[in-house]
Design an enzyme around this catalytic site. Structure first.
Site, PDB file in Angstrom:
ATOM      1  N   SER A 148       0.770   3.582  -3.770  1.00 44.41           N
ATOM      2  CA  SER A 148      -0.581   3.974  -3.355  1.00 44.41           C
ATOM      3  C   SER A 148      -1.115   5.074  -4.257  1.00 44.41           C
ATOM      4  CB  SER A 148      -0.510   4.484  -1.912  1.00 44.41           C
ATOM      5  OG  SER A 148      -1.683   5.176  -1.581  1.00 44.41           O
TER       6      SER A 148
ATOM      7  N   TYR B 170       2.604  10.537   4.139  1.00 43.72           N
ATOM      8  CA  TYR B 170       2.446   9.135   3.722  1.00 43.72           C
ATOM      9  C   TYR B 170       2.559   9.014   2.198  1.00 43.72           C
ATOM     10  CZ  TYR B 170       0.107   4.826   2.360  1.00 43.72           C
ATOM     11  OH  TYR B 170      -0.196   3.623   1.753  1.00 43.72           O
TER      12      TYR B 170
ATOM     13  N   LYS C  69       5.637   7.302  -0.314  1.00 42.72           N
ATOM     14  CA  LYS C  69       5.456   6.299  -1.373  1.00 42.72           C
ATOM     15  C   LYS C  69       6.044   6.803  -2.696  1.00 42.72           C
ATOM     16  CE  LYS C  69       3.320   3.109   0.976  1.00 42.72           C
ATOM     17  NZ  LYS C  69       3.830   1.744   1.114  1.00 42.72           N
TER      18      LYS C  69
END
Ligand SMILES: NC(=O)c1ccc[n+]([C@@H]2O[C@H](COP(=O)([O-])OP(=O)(O)OC[C@H]3O[C@@H](n4cnc5c(N)ncnc54)[C@H](O)[C@@H]3O)[C@@H](O)[C@H]2O)c1
Length: 335
Positions: free
Chosen positions: A119, A143, A147
């Protein structure tokens, strides 16, 4: 065309289901593993389905032994940025530990290729634009950190065990299948384009725009929206790359052309013929004014360019999908 089996984790979700449809049309056999925490059973139509978790090593062994996938495309993850701040353990357990369980399953069963959904959240607040892959990676929420951790794990697993990976750093996925079979249906929904359409359909009262005083031409924030079918194409290109090449890669997937929130609203009004009920609010902390990809590497390494990511196709395909979905569910109130 070759008949190759691909294990698709998270294949009942938004991007995973569109990718499975494309895989099948290109002669691949997608096998989906999804626990349906967020996915939809009705989105799995292009191959066998296993309802289960990437943490489940026995189930992974069963799937690898029965189907002998030549590669894995790994979409399965939790992806709510705000939730990740309040409950980081949930994100590290699912996104990082879950990926480790999947990678161990691959090693046990001799599978050595993986395409991973990374991402643009790994870049945090970028110092320069457009964002190149070599730019500093400083995610500002769990988050994004989860990643980036997986990207680092993949690099180590290549060095140590020869597992080759392509990490695809998506910017903002949007749009829907041209045949209207699939679309974006997250619950809860946090993405701008579906929320804009929900406001037009009367599913939510207003669309709140956060910040109108950014240093952008119309004062609203700019993001790089990429059509979900363009993303799907990049996964097929990545599989072909892994078949032919020996090097792991991390690659941005964006258009390089940002669209402002106001531009999305204007385009939604054009496509739907309905005024979007907008409420203007303050900036949200941590929201950068502009996030736009430098997408040159995707072209150089994968021969990939977005073809469907213009505003009219993004909004038009999303509108067709939501209109159909909500009329099926008798939810239409404004049209
Ligand atoms: N949508 C975007 O704009 C965007 C942008 C950047 C990156 N990504 C990444 O792309 C991937 C797919 O995103 P999406 O929008 O399709 O999300 P999604 O929620 O629609 O799909 C994810 C799927 O994974 C499944 N899943 C989650 N944890 C699982 C587990 N432990 N075991 C088995 N299945 C599990 C869910 O049920 C869901 O079907 C995610 O990894 C996300 O972080 C998405």
């Amino acid at each position: 065309m070759t008949e190759k089996t691909i294990l698709v984790t998270g294949g009942a979700g938004y991007i995973g289901s569109h990718t499975c449809k494309l895989l099948q049309s290109r002669g691949y056999s997608p096998v989906v593993l999804d626990n349906l925490v967020y996915g939809h059973r009705s989105f799995v139509k292009w191959g066998p389905f296993y309802q289960g978790d990437i943490h489940d090593s026995l189930l992974l062994d069963t799937i690898f032994q029965k189907h002998s996938p030549s590669a894995v495309i790994h979409f399965a993850a939790f992806a709510y940025v705000g939730e990740s701040v309040g409950d980081p353990g949930k994100y590290y357990r699912n996104n990082v530990a879950g990926t480790l369980d999947l990678l161990d399953g691959m090693r046990r069963n001799g599978c050595s290729k993986i395409v991973f959904s990374s991402s643009c959240a790994i870049y945090g607040l970028p110092a320069t634009l457009p964002i190149q892959e070599k730019q500093v990676q400083a995610p500002i929420n769990p988050y994004g950190k989860s990643k980036l951790m997986v990207e680092k794990i993949l690099a180590d697993f290549d060095n140590a065990y020869g597992i080759k990976s392509v990490s695809l750093r998506y910017f903002n996925a949007a749009g829907a299948d041209a045949d209207g079979e699939l679309g974006e249906d997250h619950d809860p929904e946090t993405h701008l384009i579906p929320l804009t359409i929900y406001s037009v359909l009367g599913r939510i009262q207003n669309l709140e725009i956060y910040g109108t005083d950014y240093a952008t031409p119309d004062g609203t924030a700019i993001r790089d929206y990429i059509h979900v079918n363009d993303l799907a194409e990049a996964h097929v290109s990545s599989l072909e790359y892994l078949e032919a090449e020996k090097h792991s890669q991390a690659i941005n997937l964006g258009t390089g052309n940002g669209l402002s929130v106001q531009k999305i609203v204007d385009e939604a009004e054009k496509v739907t013929g309905i005024t979007v009920p907008v409420v203007y609010g303050k900036r949200r902390p941590g929201d950068p004014p502009v996030l736009v990809a430098d997408a040159q590497k995707a072209w150089e390494i994968l021969g990939w360019k977005p073809l469907l990511s213009d505003p009219a196709t993004l909004l038009g395909s999303a509108w067709n999908w939501h209109k159909k979905r909500h009329s099926d569910q008798n939810l239409l109130s404004r049209i």
